[in-house]
Design a protein around this motif. Sequence first.
Motif, PDB file in Angstrom:
ATOM      1  N   ASN A 164       1.795   7.779   3.621  1.00 58.85           N
ATOM      2  CA  ASN A 164       0.930   7.548   2.469  1.00 58.85           C
ATOM      3  C   ASN A 164       0.742   8.855   1.707  1.00 58.85           C
ATOM      4  O   ASN A 164       1.221   9.926   2.106  1.00 58.85           O
ATOM      5  N   ARG A 165       0.058   8.734   0.580  1.00 56.14           N
ATOM      6  CA  ARG A 165      -0.075   9.904  -0.305  1.00 56.14           C
ATOM      7  C   ARG A 165      -0.855  11.041   0.376  1.00 56.14           C
ATOM      8  O   ARG A 165      -0.576  12.217   0.154  1.00 56.14           O
TER       9      ARG A 165
ATOM     10  N   ASP B  56      -2.423   4.134   0.527  1.00 54.94           N
ATOM     11  CA  ASP B  56      -2.634   5.357  -0.260  1.00 54.94           C
ATOM     12  C   ASP B  56      -4.110   5.629  -0.525  1.00 54.94           C
ATOM     13  O   ASP B  56      -4.480   6.742  -0.906  1.00 54.94           O
ATOM     14  N   THR B  57      -4.933   4.575  -0.396  1.00 54.60           N
ATOM     15  CA  THR B  57      -6.348   4.746  -0.721  1.00 54.60           C
ATOM     16  C   THR B  57      -7.167   5.212   0.479  1.00 54.60           C
ATOM     17  O   THR B  57      -8.143   5.943   0.309  1.00 54.60           O
TER      18      THR B  57
ATOM     19  N   ARG C  93       5.735  -9.033  -3.312  1.00 58.69           N
ATOM     20  CA  ARG C  93       5.610  -7.771  -4.043  1.00 58.69           C
ATOM     21  C   ARG C  93       4.145  -7.391  -4.225  1.00 58.69           C
ATOM     22  O   ARG C  93       3.762  -6.227  -4.094  1.00 58.69           O
ATOM     23  N   GLU C  94       3.357  -8.397  -4.514  1.00 62.47           N
ATOM     24  CA  GLU C  94       1.927  -8.139  -4.689  1.00 62.47           C
ATOM     25  C   GLU C  94       1.308  -7.652  -3.380  1.00 62.47           C
ATOM     26  O   GLU C  94       0.494  -6.726  -3.357  1.00 62.47           O
ATOM     27  N   SER C  95       1.757  -8.301  -2.285  1.00 61.17           N
ATOM     28  CA  SER C  95       1.249  -7.898  -0.971  1.00 61.17           C
ATOM     29  C   SER C  95       1.663  -6.470  -0.645  1.00 61.17           C
ATOM     30  O   SER C  95       0.871  -5.680  -0.137  1.00 61.17           O
ATOM     31  N   ARG C  96       2.953  -6.178  -0.957  1.00 59.46           N
ATOM     32  CA  ARG C  96       3.416  -4.822  -0.687  1.00 59.46           C
ATOM     33  C   ARG C  96       2.670  -3.807  -1.555  1.00 59.46           C
ATOM     34  O   ARG C  96       2.305  -2.710  -1.089  1.00 59.46           O
ATOM     35  N   THR C  97       2.473  -4.200  -2.812  1.00 59.21           N
ATOM     36  CA  THR C  97       1.726  -3.301  -3.698  1.00 59.21           C
ATOM     37  C   THR C  97       0.322  -3.066  -3.164  1.00 59.21           C
ATOM     38  O   THR C  97      -0.186  -1.940  -3.140  1.00 59.21           O
ATOM     39  N   MET C  98      -0.301  -4.187  -2.737  1.00 60.15           N
ATOM     40  CA  MET C  98      -1.650  -4.069  -2.194  1.00 60.15           C
ATOM     41  C   MET C  98      -1.648  -3.198  -0.934  1.00 60.15           C
ATOM     42  O   MET C  98      -2.524  -2.335  -0.750  1.00 60.15           O
ATOM     43  N   LEU C  99      -0.630  -3.407  -0.065  1.00 63.96           N
ATOM     44  CA  LEU C  99      -0.550  -2.623   1.156  1.00 63.96           C
ATOM     45  C   LEU C  99      -0.366  -1.146   0.843  1.00 63.96           C
ATOM     46  O   LEU C  99      -1.020  -0.277   1.440  1.00 63.96           O
TER      47      LEU C  99
END
Length: 777
Positions: free
Chosen positions: A159-160, A140-141, A129-135
């Motif tokens: 992405n955003r 998005d960044t 989950r952390e990896s997905r969040t980071m990805l």
Amino acid sequence: MNDDRQATGAIKDYVYTVIIENGVAVATKQGPGCEAVTGFGADAFEKDPELWLSRIPDEDRDRVTGMINLAAAGRDAVSVEHRFVHQDGRTRWLRNTPVLHWEGPGPRSRCLSLIQDITEHREADAALRESRTMLNRVIDTVPQSIFWKDTKGRYLGCNRAFAKAAGLDHPRQIVGKTDFELPWPRETAESYRASDREVLESNSPRLHVVEPMQQADGERLWVNVSKVPLVDETGLPFAVLGIYEDITERKQMEDELLREKTFIEAIFNSAPGMLYLYDTNERLVRWNKKHETMSGYTSDELNGMHILKWFENDEKSIKAILEGVQATMEKGSGEAEADLQKKDGTTIPMYFTGSRLTIDDQPYLTGIGIDITERRRAAEEKEKLQAQLLQAQKIESVGRLAGGVAHDFNNMLNVILGHAALALSTLADDDLMRGHLEQIQKAADRSAGLTRQLLAFARKQTVAPKVLELNATVASMLEMLLRLIGEDIDLAWHPGAHPMLIKMDPSQVDQILANLCVNARDAIEGTGKITIETGTADFDEAYCAEHPDCIPGAYALLAISDNGAGMDPETISHLFEPFFTTKEMGKGSGLGLATIYGIVRQNNGFINVYSEPGTGTTFKVYLLRHTDEGMAPAPVKKVFAPLARGHETILLVEDEALLLDMTATMLRLQGYTVLAASTPGEAMRLAREHAGDIHLLMTDVVMPEMNGRDLATRALSLRPGIRLLFMSGYTANVIAHHGVLDDGVHFLQKPFSAKELAARVREALDENDGGTPPAID
């Protein structure tokens, strides 16, 4: 117990039993494996029934007891994941799942739960989950827009940045949509779909494609798009991953740079000459198109060409270029003139400039080369015109001198000739003095010829032009020319096919022919040939622009050629200068060709000379053709017998006393009555006082008090029937228009012989006999 053991043995990890009385859990019994999971043995839990729940953190305990209570009540209970504090103090994650519930005898019942240690699973899940969040955060960044689609063209995510461009609030809103459902034009959506198919069908990436894109807000961007296929374990594509970057600003900058580059190159290539940049090895590293068009070399051939390649085998140009390069590199600037050699071997006169330029700490030579063909031609033309001006000034100076001397000298010659003739007329044929007087007369005649040549050269002799047919005029001179050139030289005559009318004094044509033929004779050693030809020629403004003596028009050509010694260019350049001669001392006056030049120019013609040493010479005399078809050519002159004597009265006016006396004597000997006057005033007195008729006014042109023209006008007012004869040793401009006599106006050139005097007097007296004398306006 046997049932308990069987149930426990059928369960992995470990199973614990909850004993329930009257619906309340009263005890727990841990199965085998509990120590491996919890760190506590089964006996520890039996001794302390509260141990199990006490090791569960408070925030998880209620969920666990709630599950147990549900199970105790006989209701379906779901598994619970909770934390448990291991004996070693570490927290473990356990999954607690009720798996069996049965009623025992009496009020007791039992509930079996499966305990699974899921700590590693939870940690891996958390890491995932952390990896997905980071990805997601990374996706998005990043400033690029990222998207992925399935093989049907449906979006699986983005992405955003992409969602914003598509007009969506969140990336998840794009899932399941196609490009046709997004706010860009249909043709754009079709192009996106086509490129997706290309990537999927070729199973290969499509990288860095620059294309336009319209955002949801209508703004048009330029984007750099890359698409790659996503493949499964078999290598087949199942989706397309795309990323694009907004390069609008970069594209605008590139377009601006391109425009700037195009602008600079346009200036560079439109420069009026060859722009260049040479390195320290004197090799060409940058040039404009003018190099290629002017030199004929290709771009590949020009690259790295050494500066001296342009000037091979031209030591003068090489020296100038090397000096210019040295000055440029040492002083910062230089220049040179040199003849640039083109690829085809032809040369162009060039002016080169040089400036030292430093790029990346390396010195270069830059500059421009300009074609100076026209400038050099203009300089040569200026030099030629300057020479012509100096020649004209020289001729004009000599002409003034000649004209000034001629008047007085002719008067004196006239006196000498006249008195010699008078003396001869009184002597017997065997008188010893006759020879001396005849020599005096010959010397005076030769001197008179020289003065006439001087006047012709100065274009100050007075002429009486007639319309002549050139072929007939030349033909009438052939017999005399044959006597002039002698028996050893052949004379060939090639008349033009058509008649050619010119308007000039016949004596001038004779003079041209005689002088040129004599010069041709003198250029031939031994036997030879002289050829006379006539023809026609037309010259336009372009030709005349290169030949200042020529005016546009139709010309008659008179050419005299010989096969004599010929002349070098230096001799030709001085040919028409007065007193210039190549003949031995005493054999030429140097006025013959100068006289020809004066005659031709007086008649608005010009002369071309063609000659080389050893090849002979050709003089081509061009005379303006006469265009008045209604005027018949004058008959060719014949030699007439001496004119008859006269009996008329002549008013003679001459300011030179000796000449007045001599002329009066000659006229009286010819039978005329002479009223002699030394001034115009005295002449007017005689005109008023003389009782009889005065048939002829014979007057000098240039005199004190008034000129001959004014005197004639006054005499005509007193005696309207009087005839007029003007005489002068200098010029008749007073009575002639630009040296050309009007029809009916008679002129006697000094010095003159008794025969010439008698002929002119009779001509003046006999013309218009019984009519009105010509008007003097």
